[in-house]
Design an enzyme around this catalytic site. Structure first.
Site, PDB file in Angstrom:
ATOM      1  N   TYR A  79      34.313  37.458  37.151  1.00  0.00           N
ATOM      2  CA  TYR A  79      35.658  36.943  36.885  1.00  0.00           C
ATOM      3  C   TYR A  79      36.609  38.137  36.834  1.00  0.00           C
ATOM      4  O   TYR A  79      36.327  39.132  36.153  1.00  0.00           O
ATOM      5  CB  TYR A  79      35.688  36.194  35.553  1.00  0.00           C
ATOM      6  N   ASP A 110      36.250  46.734  38.465  1.00  0.00           N
ATOM      7  CA  ASP A 110      37.006  45.976  37.470  1.00  0.00           C
ATOM      8  C   ASP A 110      36.402  46.309  36.101  1.00  0.00           C
ATOM      9  O   ASP A 110      35.390  45.729  35.703  1.00  0.00           O
ATOM     10  CB  ASP A 110      36.947  44.478  37.766  1.00  0.00           C
ATOM     11  N   LYS A 122      42.256  44.745  27.947  1.00  0.00           N
ATOM     12  CA  LYS A 122      41.559  44.568  26.661  1.00  0.00           C
ATOM     13  C   LYS A 122      41.677  45.803  25.760  1.00  0.00           C
ATOM     14  O   LYS A 122      42.716  46.034  25.131  1.00  0.00           O
ATOM     15  CB  LYS A 122      40.103  44.171  26.926  1.00  0.00           C
TER      16      LYS A 122
HETATM   17  P1  KE4 Z   1      43.171  38.894  31.375  1.00  0.00           P
HETATM   18  O1  KE4 Z   1      44.166  38.459  32.445  1.00  0.00           O
HETATM   19  O2  KE4 Z   1      42.527  37.710  30.669  1.00  0.00           O
HETATM   20  O3  KE4 Z   1      43.742  39.922  30.415  1.00  0.00           O
HETATM   21  O4  KE4 Z   1      41.989  39.675  32.127  1.00  0.00           O
HETATM   22  C1  KE4 Z   1      41.318  39.039  33.186  1.00  0.00           C
HETATM   23  C2  KE4 Z   1      39.954  39.679  33.356  1.00  0.00           C
HETATM   24  C3  KE4 Z   1      39.754  40.554  34.409  1.00  0.00           C
HETATM   25  N1  KE4 Z   1      38.567  41.157  34.601  1.00  0.00           N
HETATM   26  C4  KE4 Z   1      37.518  40.931  33.760  1.00  0.00           C
HETATM   27  C5  KE4 Z   1      36.220  41.610  34.011  1.00  0.00           C
HETATM   28  C6  KE4 Z   1      37.670  40.040  32.667  1.00  0.00           C
HETATM   29  O5  KE4 Z   1      36.614  39.797  31.854  1.00  0.00           O
HETATM   30  C7  KE4 Z   1      38.908  39.404  32.452  1.00  0.00           C
HETATM   31  C8  KE4 Z   1      39.130  38.417  31.324  1.00  0.00           C
HETATM   32  N2  KE4 Z   1      37.997  38.154  30.490  1.00  0.00           N
HETATM   33  C9  KE4 Z   1      37.935  36.828  29.908  1.00  0.00           C
HETATM   34  C10 KE4 Z   1      36.688  36.710  29.018  1.00  0.00           C
HETATM   35  N3  KE4 Z   1      35.494  37.183  29.633  1.00  0.00           N
HETATM   36  C11 KE4 Z   1      39.168  36.482  29.163  1.00  0.00           C
HETATM   37  C12 KE4 Z   1      39.040  35.364  28.153  1.00  0.00           C
HETATM   38  C13 KE4 Z   1      39.971  34.245  28.481  1.00  0.00           C
HETATM   39  O6  KE4 Z   1      40.124  33.920  29.681  1.00  0.00           O
HETATM   40  O7  KE4 Z   1      40.525  33.678  27.520  1.00  0.00           O
END
Ligand code: KE4
Length: 425
Positions: A143, A238, A266
């Site tokens: 993701y 990523d 994060k």
């Molecule tokens: P954000 O747009 O949510 O800040 O980041 C996206 C993203 C990009 N790359 C990786 C490897 C990520 O894990 C994420 C977002 N992680 C999820 C949980 N594994 C966010 C939680 C959510 O969607 O509420």
């Protein structure tokens, strides 16, 4: 017991889609209602009903120091009185950029944005802009945020909710997204054999955290590096989860692989909205205003988030990552033994301060093997652990996060709860 949470959730569902501002928080994957949090400190969070939990979600990764760390909190308090956003450069943008570049071996220049999604979508645009190619390889179950190009066979909430395909995303968009199983270099080589001259980049979670925790097998990351170099594509790590998590220098430092671009999020915001993308200076100089690849953001580099990020990285740079990893490895091993003793199939993957419990009897090395895990068992595990004061990810396709604030008593509490629950294969 969760009276106020339930009332708030009822209200929220009338006002916000699903009652949440991010799907996975709705706890649909584990047949539960979300708990509304009143406050959090260190390794604990307390709900609006006054129930306190040991928190192994830690806001999905940002809180490696634990919630409301005093140094981070005081940096934010001080910054807020200086104004929350200028829309003009400020010194802390330079300071945080220097800290990121100093930590990550492959990052020579960096641009701040406001989320991991913005970081990955911008890195892909840059890769496409500098190569003149459109296709991107991503891995099934990984993701990279919710930008259109990445919503093909995505992990995290997309996998949790079994959202079919990519509703709302034009077919033409995902036609340029090529898919391969994680850890499958042969499949990647075949995609290059078919599309090599059209592939702008590979984007990969160097440690996958969105199909549950899945580690790269030996040679996988180097193989991706070699294929990109051979075919003139860019390698994008990523590191939104792994950056400053699996090592202060990220996965690129831990595994000694040099991506062309890196995305972050994060942890670098210390809980405030920050993402970033960076990498080779010759590539980053192609970004506006010094280059022609456009990307912008009103709140990018805002002083509050920069102050939180600087304070966080300053504290993390002094922290003993090896000691935390050893504690979490021991926790994961003991947890596997406890759960296996209940007669259920179980595999616990772990690295650094992360772990995932998979209720399956086979090694979990990609999304297909992650999906062999028994979802009903995970739901039962989640519910019972929550009833015993342990707050876990409401999905088997996420990674549990341990912070530097977790005490030995916190880890023991998880193991005691695991001993006390009942699981039936
Ligand atoms: P954000 O747009 O949510 O800040 O980041 C996206 C993203 C990009 N790359 C990786 C490897 C990520 O894990 C994420 C977002 N992680 C999820 C949980 N594994 C966010 C939680 C959510 O969607 O509420």
């Amino acid at each position: 017991m969760d009276h106020r949470s339930k009332k708030l959730f009822e209200r929220a569902q009338q006002l916000i889609p699903g009652g949440v501002n991010s799907p996975v928080r709705a706890c649909l994957g584990v047949d539960s209602d979300p708990l509304f949090v009143a406050h959090a400190k260190g390794s604990h969070l307390t709900t609006v009903d006054g129930t306190t939990f040991v928190d192994y979600v830690q806001s999905w990764g940002p809180m490696l120091l634990g919630h409301a760390h005093p140094v981070v909190a005081s940096a934010i308090h001080a910054a807020v009185d200086r104004g929350t956003s200028y829309g003009a450069p400020c010194e802390d943008e330079v300071v945080l950029a220097e800290a990121v570049i100093d930590a990550l071996p492959a990052v020579e220049m960096v641009r701040m944005v406001n989320s991991g999604t913005e970081a990955t979508m911008s890195a892909l645009r840059l890769a496409r802009g500098v190569t003149g190619r459109n296709k991107v390889i991503k891995f099934v179950g990984c993701y990279h945020g919710h930008a259109d190009a990445f919503l093909a066979s995505a992990g995290s909430g997309v996998a949790t909710l079994s959202i079919p395909g990519t509703p709302g995303v034009p077919e033409a968009t995902v036609r340029d997204t090529l898919l391969a199983p994680y850890n499958d270099l042969t499949a990647v080589a075949e995609l290059f054999a078919l599309h090599g001259k059209d592939i702008a980049a590979i984007i990969v979670e160097p440690v996958a955290g969105n199909m549950g925790l899945v580690l790269p097998v030996d040679g996988f990351l180097q193989g991706l590096r070699d294929l990109c170099t051979e075919h003139g594509a860019l390698l994008i790590f990523d590191e939104v989860i792994t950056g400053f998590r699996v090592n202060y220098g990220g996965a690129q430092k831990r595994f000694g692989i040099t991506p062309d671009l890196t995305t972050l999020g994060k942890i670098i915001g210390g809980g405030l909205p920050v993402g970033a993308y960076g990498g080779r200076a010759d590539l980053m100089r192609r970004i506006a205003p010094c280059g022609e690849v456009y990307q912008a953001g009103t709140l990018s580099g805002n002083p509050l988030a920069m102050a939180a990020g600087i304070a966080t990285l300053t504290e993390l740079k002094k922290s003993d990552y090896d000691a935390l990893e050893a504690r979490v490895a021991a926790l994961a091993g003991e947890l596997q033994n406890i759960l296996a003793a209940k007669g259920v199939p179980v595999r616990v993957n772990t690295i650094a301060s992360m772990f995932t419990v998979f209720f399956t009897d086979q090694p979990v090395t990609d999304f297909a093997s992650a999906k062999t895990a028994n979802a009903a068992l995970y739901t039962s595990y989640y519910k019972q652990m929550r009833d015993k004061g342990i707050y876990l990810a409401p999905s088997p396709f996420e990674a549990a996060m341990v912070s530097f604030a977790h005490t030995d008593a916190d880890l023991a509490a998880l193991l005691d709860a695991a001993r006390a629950i009942t699981l039936t294969a």
